[in-house]
Scaffold this motif. Structure first.
Motif, PDB file in Angstrom:
ATOM      1  N   ARG A   1       1.198   0.316   9.234  1.00 47.01           N
ATOM      2  CA  ARG A   1       1.130   1.500   8.385  1.00 47.01           C
ATOM      3  C   ARG A   1       2.328   1.515   7.459  1.00 47.01           C
ATOM      4  O   ARG A   1       3.444   1.219   7.873  1.00 47.01           O
ATOM      5  CB  ARG A   1       1.128   2.764   9.230  1.00 47.01           C
ATOM      6  CG  ARG A   1      -0.222   3.029   9.822  1.00 47.01           C
ATOM      7  CD  ARG A   1      -0.237   4.346  10.504  1.00 47.01           C
ATOM      8  NE  ARG A   1      -0.502   4.031  11.907  1.00 47.01           N
ATOM      9  CZ  ARG A   1      -0.359   4.867  12.888  1.00 47.01           C
ATOM     10  NH1 ARG A   1       0.072   6.064  12.668  1.00 47.01           N
ATOM     11  NH2 ARG A   1      -0.631   4.509  14.102  1.00 47.01           N
TER      12      ARG A   1
ATOM     13  N   SER B   1       4.187   4.154   4.700  1.00 42.96           N
ATOM     14  CA  SER B   1       4.170   5.508   4.169  1.00 42.96           C
ATOM     15  C   SER B   1       5.000   5.646   2.898  1.00 42.96           C
ATOM     16  O   SER B   1       4.821   6.588   2.148  1.00 42.96           O
ATOM     17  CB  SER B   1       4.658   6.502   5.219  1.00 42.96           C
ATOM     18  OG  SER B   1       5.959   6.167   5.627  1.00 42.96           O
TER      19      SER B   1
ATOM     20  N   ARG C   1      -0.182   5.065   2.766  1.00 45.52           N
ATOM     21  CA  ARG C   1      -0.187   6.428   2.235  1.00 45.52           C
ATOM     22  C   ARG C   1       1.094   6.522   1.417  1.00 45.52           C
ATOM     23  O   ARG C   1       2.185   6.648   1.970  1.00 45.52           O
ATOM     24  CB  ARG C   1      -0.188   7.437   3.372  1.00 45.52           C
ATOM     25  CG  ARG C   1      -0.189   8.882   2.920  1.00 45.52           C
ATOM     26  CD  ARG C   1      -0.025   9.838   4.088  1.00 45.52           C
ATOM     27  NE  ARG C   1      -1.076   9.716   5.063  1.00 45.52           N
ATOM     28  CZ  ARG C   1      -2.241  10.371   5.022  1.00 45.52           C
ATOM     29  NH1 ARG C   1      -2.500  11.160   4.019  1.00 45.52           N
ATOM     30  NH2 ARG C   1      -3.129  10.224   5.984  1.00 45.52           N
TER      31      ARG C   1
ATOM     32  N   SER D   1       3.315   8.186  -1.862  1.00 48.11           N
ATOM     33  CA  SER D   1       3.421   9.334  -2.761  1.00 48.11           C
ATOM     34  C   SER D   1       3.751   8.874  -4.178  1.00 48.11           C
ATOM     35  O   SER D   1       3.245   9.411  -5.138  1.00 48.11           O
ATOM     36  CB  SER D   1       4.461  10.316  -2.248  1.00 48.11           C
ATOM     37  OG  SER D   1       5.703   9.678  -2.095  1.00 48.11           O
TER      38      SER D   1
ATOM     39  N   GLN E   1      -4.015   6.801  -0.945  1.00 46.46           N
ATOM     40  CA  GLN E   1      -4.306   6.314   0.402  1.00 46.46           C
ATOM     41  C   GLN E   1      -5.119   5.038   0.230  1.00 46.46           C
ATOM     42  O   GLN E   1      -6.001   4.969  -0.632  1.00 46.46           O
ATOM     43  CB  GLN E   1      -5.115   7.324   1.204  1.00 46.46           C
ATOM     44  CG  GLN E   1      -4.369   8.585   1.517  1.00 46.46           C
ATOM     45  CD  GLN E   1      -5.243   9.606   2.238  1.00 46.46           C
ATOM     46  OE1 GLN E   1      -6.401   9.365   2.531  1.00 46.46           O
ATOM     47  NE2 GLN E   1      -4.663  10.752   2.526  1.00 46.46           N
TER      48      GLN E   1
ATOM     49  N   ASP F   1      -4.548   7.644  11.262  1.00 46.62           N
ATOM     50  CA  ASP F   1      -3.724   8.852  11.157  1.00 46.62           C
ATOM     51  C   ASP F   1      -3.589   9.562  12.501  1.00 46.62           C
ATOM     52  O   ASP F   1      -2.574  10.191  12.775  1.00 46.62           O
ATOM     53  CB  ASP F   1      -4.324   9.821  10.137  1.00 46.62           C
ATOM     54  CG  ASP F   1      -3.789   9.592   8.739  1.00 46.62           C
ATOM     55  OD1 ASP F   1      -2.916   8.718   8.559  1.00 46.62           O
ATOM     56  OD2 ASP F   1      -4.242  10.296   7.828  1.00 46.62           O
TER      57      ASP F   1
END
Length: 158
Positions: free
Chosen positions: A5, A7, A25, A27, A82, A121
């Motif tokens: 994963r 982030s 994921r 931003s 995502q 998640d």
């Protein structure tokens, strides 16, 4: 197959040389992707921009980017995204012959990817069933790549 994963982008080159599923994921920010294997990038939400030399490839939610082995791309996300990136094994990587192909992903394919993302998640990605589902996704993605490559060859395009 390793499951990872991400982030936040590190700004470093993410280099993969073994089959993996990377759930991301982001931003904002960017990173470089490099692999001796081909990979299938699925954007589940948002928009990711990929740069290969002087070409810019925008990949929207619901699209997939099929990338042949030994390519290096820069990825930027200007807003939250995502996605799922599947690094395919060496045998399957041979089907990814065009440098990269962007296409709309089949609806059922995206639904399976979304389901896996949601389970990731909730930390519910484990066991044989998960790996079998990821393997099926890889196989289906490679089948799309093979079909697209054949289509390009029939049209006389590289």
């Amino acid at each position: 197959m390793e499951i990872m994963r991400i982030s936040e982008p590190t700004g470093k080159t993410a280099r993969r040389n073994s089959p993996a599923a990377v759930f991301s994921r982001l931003s904002s920010g960017g990173m470089k992707l490099a692999s001796s294997l081909g990979f299938i990038k699925l954007v589940l939400k948002g928009r990711e921009l990929y740069r290969h030399r002087d070409q810019l490839i925008a990949v929207e939610a619901g699209q997939m980017l099929l990338v042949r082995p030994d390519m290096e791309l820069r990825c930027d996300a200007a807003r939250p995204t995502q996605g799922l990136c599947l690094y395919v094994d060496a045998d399957r990587s041979r089907a990814l012959s065009a440098p990269y192909v962007r296409t709309r992903a089949p609806i059922a394919y995206m639904q399976t990817a979304r389901n896996l993302f949601d389970r990731a998640d909730r930390n519910q990605l484990s066991g044989r069933t998960c790996h079998e589902e990821l393997d099926v996704l890889q196989g289906q993605g490679v089948a799309v790549a093979r079909e697209m490559s054949g289509h390009f060859l029939r049209l006389g395009l590289e």
